[in-house]
Enzyme design. Structure first.
Site, PDB file in Angstrom:
ATOM      1  N   HIS A 131     -11.756   7.481  -1.015  1.00  0.00           N
ATOM      2  CA  HIS A 131     -11.059   8.025   0.149  1.00  0.00           C
ATOM      3  C   HIS A 131      -9.810   8.801  -0.243  1.00  0.00           C
ATOM      4  O   HIS A 131      -9.385   9.698   0.489  1.00  0.00           O
ATOM      5  CB  HIS A 131     -10.704   6.910   1.136  1.00  0.00           C
ATOM      6  CG  HIS A 131      -9.784   5.869   0.602  1.00  0.00           C
ATOM      7  ND1 HIS A 131     -10.163   4.944  -0.346  1.00  0.00           N
ATOM      8  CD2 HIS A 131      -8.476   5.599   0.888  1.00  0.00           C
ATOM      9  CE1 HIS A 131      -9.149   4.157  -0.611  1.00  0.00           C
ATOM     10  NE2 HIS A 131      -8.115   4.535   0.100  1.00  0.00           N
ATOM     11  N   TRP A 132      -9.213   8.488  -1.398  1.00  0.00           N
ATOM     12  CA  TRP A 132      -8.079   9.292  -1.870  1.00  0.00           C
ATOM     13  C   TRP A 132      -8.502  10.754  -2.017  1.00  0.00           C
ATOM     14  O   TRP A 132      -7.763  11.667  -1.632  1.00  0.00           O
ATOM     15  CB  TRP A 132      -7.571   8.763  -3.212  1.00  0.00           C
ATOM     16  CG  TRP A 132      -6.736   7.533  -3.147  1.00  0.00           C
ATOM     17  CD1 TRP A 132      -6.917   6.447  -2.342  1.00  0.00           C
ATOM     18  CD2 TRP A 132      -5.571   7.261  -3.931  1.00  0.00           C
ATOM     19  NE1 TRP A 132      -5.949   5.509  -2.590  1.00  0.00           N
ATOM     20  CE2 TRP A 132      -5.118   5.967  -3.551  1.00  0.00           C
ATOM     21  CE3 TRP A 132      -4.886   7.960  -4.915  1.00  0.00           C
ATOM     22  CZ2 TRP A 132      -3.989   5.382  -4.146  1.00  0.00           C
ATOM     23  CZ3 TRP A 132      -3.767   7.373  -5.510  1.00  0.00           C
ATOM     24  CH2 TRP A 132      -3.326   6.106  -5.115  1.00  0.00           C
ATOM     25  N   TYR A 140      -1.337  11.127   1.735  1.00  0.00           N
ATOM     26  CA  TYR A 140      -2.217  11.049   0.562  1.00  0.00           C
ATOM     27  C   TYR A 140      -2.138  12.328  -0.272  1.00  0.00           C
ATOM     28  O   TYR A 140      -2.107  12.282  -1.502  1.00  0.00           O
ATOM     29  CB  TYR A 140      -3.659  10.810   0.996  1.00  0.00           C
ATOM     30  CG  TYR A 140      -3.986   9.370   1.261  1.00  0.00           C
ATOM     31  CD1 TYR A 140      -4.501   8.547   0.268  1.00  0.00           C
ATOM     32  CD2 TYR A 140      -3.768   8.813   2.519  1.00  0.00           C
ATOM     33  CE1 TYR A 140      -4.801   7.221   0.506  1.00  0.00           C
ATOM     34  CE2 TYR A 140      -4.064   7.483   2.778  1.00  0.00           C
ATOM     35  CZ  TYR A 140      -4.579   6.692   1.757  1.00  0.00           C
ATOM     36  OH  TYR A 140      -4.865   5.372   2.002  1.00  0.00           O
ATOM     37  N   ASP A 175       0.843  -1.195   0.000  1.00  0.00           N
ATOM     38  CA  ASP A 175       0.000   0.000   0.000  1.00  0.00           C
ATOM     39  C   ASP A 175       0.882   1.249   0.000  1.00  0.00           C
ATOM     40  O   ASP A 175       1.739   1.398  -0.857  1.00  0.00           O
ATOM     41  CB  ASP A 175      -0.959  -0.072   1.201  1.00  0.00           C
ATOM     42  CG  ASP A 175      -2.022   1.006   1.220  1.00  0.00           C
ATOM     43  OD1 ASP A 175      -2.982   0.910   0.424  1.00  0.00           O
ATOM     44  OD2 ASP A 175      -1.894   1.946   2.027  1.00  0.00           O
ATOM     45  N   ARG A 176       0.694   2.177   0.940  1.00  0.00           N
ATOM     46  CA  ARG A 176       1.501   3.396   0.970  1.00  0.00           C
ATOM     47  C   ARG A 176       2.982   3.054   1.094  1.00  0.00           C
ATOM     48  O   ARG A 176       3.844   3.713   0.505  1.00  0.00           O
ATOM     49  CB  ARG A 176       1.100   4.314   2.131  1.00  0.00           C
ATOM     50  CG  ARG A 176      -0.381   4.556   2.315  1.00  0.00           C
ATOM     51  CD  ARG A 176      -1.089   5.073   1.074  1.00  0.00           C
ATOM     52  NE  ARG A 176      -0.645   6.402   0.689  1.00  0.00           N
ATOM     53  CZ  ARG A 176      -1.090   7.044  -0.399  1.00  0.00           C
ATOM     54  NH1 ARG A 176      -1.956   6.464  -1.202  1.00  0.00           N
ATOM     55  NH2 ARG A 176      -0.655   8.255  -0.688  1.00  0.00           N
ATOM     56  N   ARG A 220       4.574   2.417  -2.197  1.00  0.00           N
ATOM     57  CA  ARG A 220       4.890   3.641  -2.947  1.00  0.00           C
ATOM     58  C   ARG A 220       6.200   4.254  -2.438  1.00  0.00           C
ATOM     59  O   ARG A 220       7.014   4.763  -3.230  1.00  0.00           O
ATOM     60  CB  ARG A 220       3.732   4.634  -2.842  1.00  0.00           C
ATOM     61  CG  ARG A 220       2.439   4.043  -3.379  1.00  0.00           C
ATOM     62  CD  ARG A 220       1.287   5.036  -3.485  1.00  0.00           C
ATOM     63  NE  ARG A 220       0.093   4.288  -3.855  1.00  0.00           N
ATOM     64  CZ  ARG A 220      -0.154   3.815  -5.082  1.00  0.00           C
ATOM     65  NH1 ARG A 220       0.698   4.057  -6.059  1.00  0.00           N
ATOM     66  NH2 ARG A 220      -1.251   3.122  -5.324  1.00  0.00           N
ATOM     67  N   HIS A 278      -7.178  -6.657  -0.462  1.00  0.00           N
ATOM     68  CA  HIS A 278      -6.098  -5.671  -0.484  1.00  0.00           C
ATOM     69  C   HIS A 278      -5.054  -5.878   0.611  1.00  0.00           C
ATOM     70  O   HIS A 278      -3.863  -5.607   0.402  1.00  0.00           O
ATOM     71  CB  HIS A 278      -6.700  -4.269  -0.350  1.00  0.00           C
ATOM     72  CG  HIS A 278      -5.691  -3.189  -0.179  1.00  0.00           C
ATOM     73  ND1 HIS A 278      -4.767  -2.879  -1.150  1.00  0.00           N
ATOM     74  CD2 HIS A 278      -5.447  -2.339   0.869  1.00  0.00           C
ATOM     75  CE1 HIS A 278      -3.996  -1.872  -0.728  1.00  0.00           C
ATOM     76  NE2 HIS A 278      -4.389  -1.541   0.497  1.00  0.00           N
TER      77      HIS A 278
END
Length: 291
Positions: free
Chosen positions: A144-145, A204, A99-100, A103, A267
């Site tokens: 939600h982004w 985000y 997930d984050r 990135r 996810h």
């Protein structure tokens, strides 16, 4: 296997919290996503620690880590991890991100390729691909982004409502038992502090600004990943219909170095499919940890 207690290292602009396990010669760094902390790797740490020195940080602004005045873009967060690896006496590491955290791991490997010997990314597509492919269906799924992007409003609405908000996102894995109630309570506690909650929202927001700008610029000048890359994604998650391997091969200098497959669940791959992740990492890196 018991993890070491939380340690903190004071870096240039943030105090970074991390746990370690094992004493292997090779370092493996596990990077969590939202709405979690390093505890999301709890099912993998023991087996991995039989072979590696395992390092599990909380990203800047998350969990037990401190707040940063310089922001929450992925380049800054990746620089924290680079400094942490050097602090631990290593020059490079195997990096696994979800997930984050995936990135951040991607940015780390682009900015400092000599430091990432091998890379595994869980249930994620490149930031620039996601941002450039939003349509009504994907925007609705990833609403939600856009909520987190808004200035001040998420902080206002989530104050006092963190528990039901996180329960909504984790409802499936709570129902299945992949995330137990004790772990969920830990996540809620770590996101309840208003300053830390805001920091995760800034993560985000950076995705729409600094992160996207860096990714687009690097892609335009031909910068690509060079280390071996493993991709895993949930067979019942949002990437189930995407050609994940093809997308990432366009972001790698050697498409033949990219491998991966879907794993059971959705996810939250480290918590929903830990055995499959361990097996995939064993095949990717060589050697099979015991469970």
């Amino acid at each position: 296997m018991r993890w070491d207690s939380v340690r903190t290292v004071a870096l240039d602009d943030v105090d970074l919290a991390y746990r370690t396990a094992g004493s292997g010669e090779e370092l493996i760094v596990l990077l969590h996503g939202w709405p979690q902390t390093g505890l999301c790797w709890r099912k993998l740490v023991g087996p991995l620690a039989e072979r590696y020195t395992v390092v599990v940080p909380d990203l800047r602004g998350y969990g037990a880590s401190g707040l940063a005045d310089t922001g929450y873009d992925k380049r800054a967060t990746a620089a924290d991890l680079s400094a942490l690896v050097r602090h631990l006496g290593h020059d490079s590491a195997v990096v696994v991100g979800h997930d984050r955290g995936a990135r951040v791991a991607h940015r780390w490997a682009l900015d400092r390729p000599s430091e990432v010997g091998a890379l595994a990314l869980l249930d994620v597509l490149p930031t620039r691909v996601v941002m450039n492919s939003f349509d009504r269906t994907s925007a609705a799924a990833m609403w939600h982004w856009f909520f987190h992007l808004q200035p001040e409003l998420p902080e206002l609405l989530l104050a006092g409502n963190v528990e039901p908000y996180l329960r909504y996102f984790l409802r499936r894995v709570l129902a299945s038992g992949a995330v137990d109630e004790e772990t969920f309570r830990h996540y809620v506690a770590e996101y309840t502090d208003p300053a830390h909650l805001q920091a995760t929202l800034e993560d985000y927001r950076a995705g729409f600004t600094t992160d996207l700008e860096l990714d687009e610029a690097d892609h335009a000048r031909g910068l690509r990943l060079r280390c071996p890359l493993l991709l895993l994604w949930g067979a019942e998650g949002g990437l189930a219909q995407d050609d994940v391997l093809a997308v990432w091969r366009e972001h790698h200098a050697d498409p033949a170095a990219v491998s991966g497959h879907a794993v059971p669940g959705g996810h939250y791959v480290p918590e929903e499919a830990p055995d499959q992740v361990l097996d995939a990492l064993a095949g990717f890196l060589g050697g099979r940890p015991n469970r």
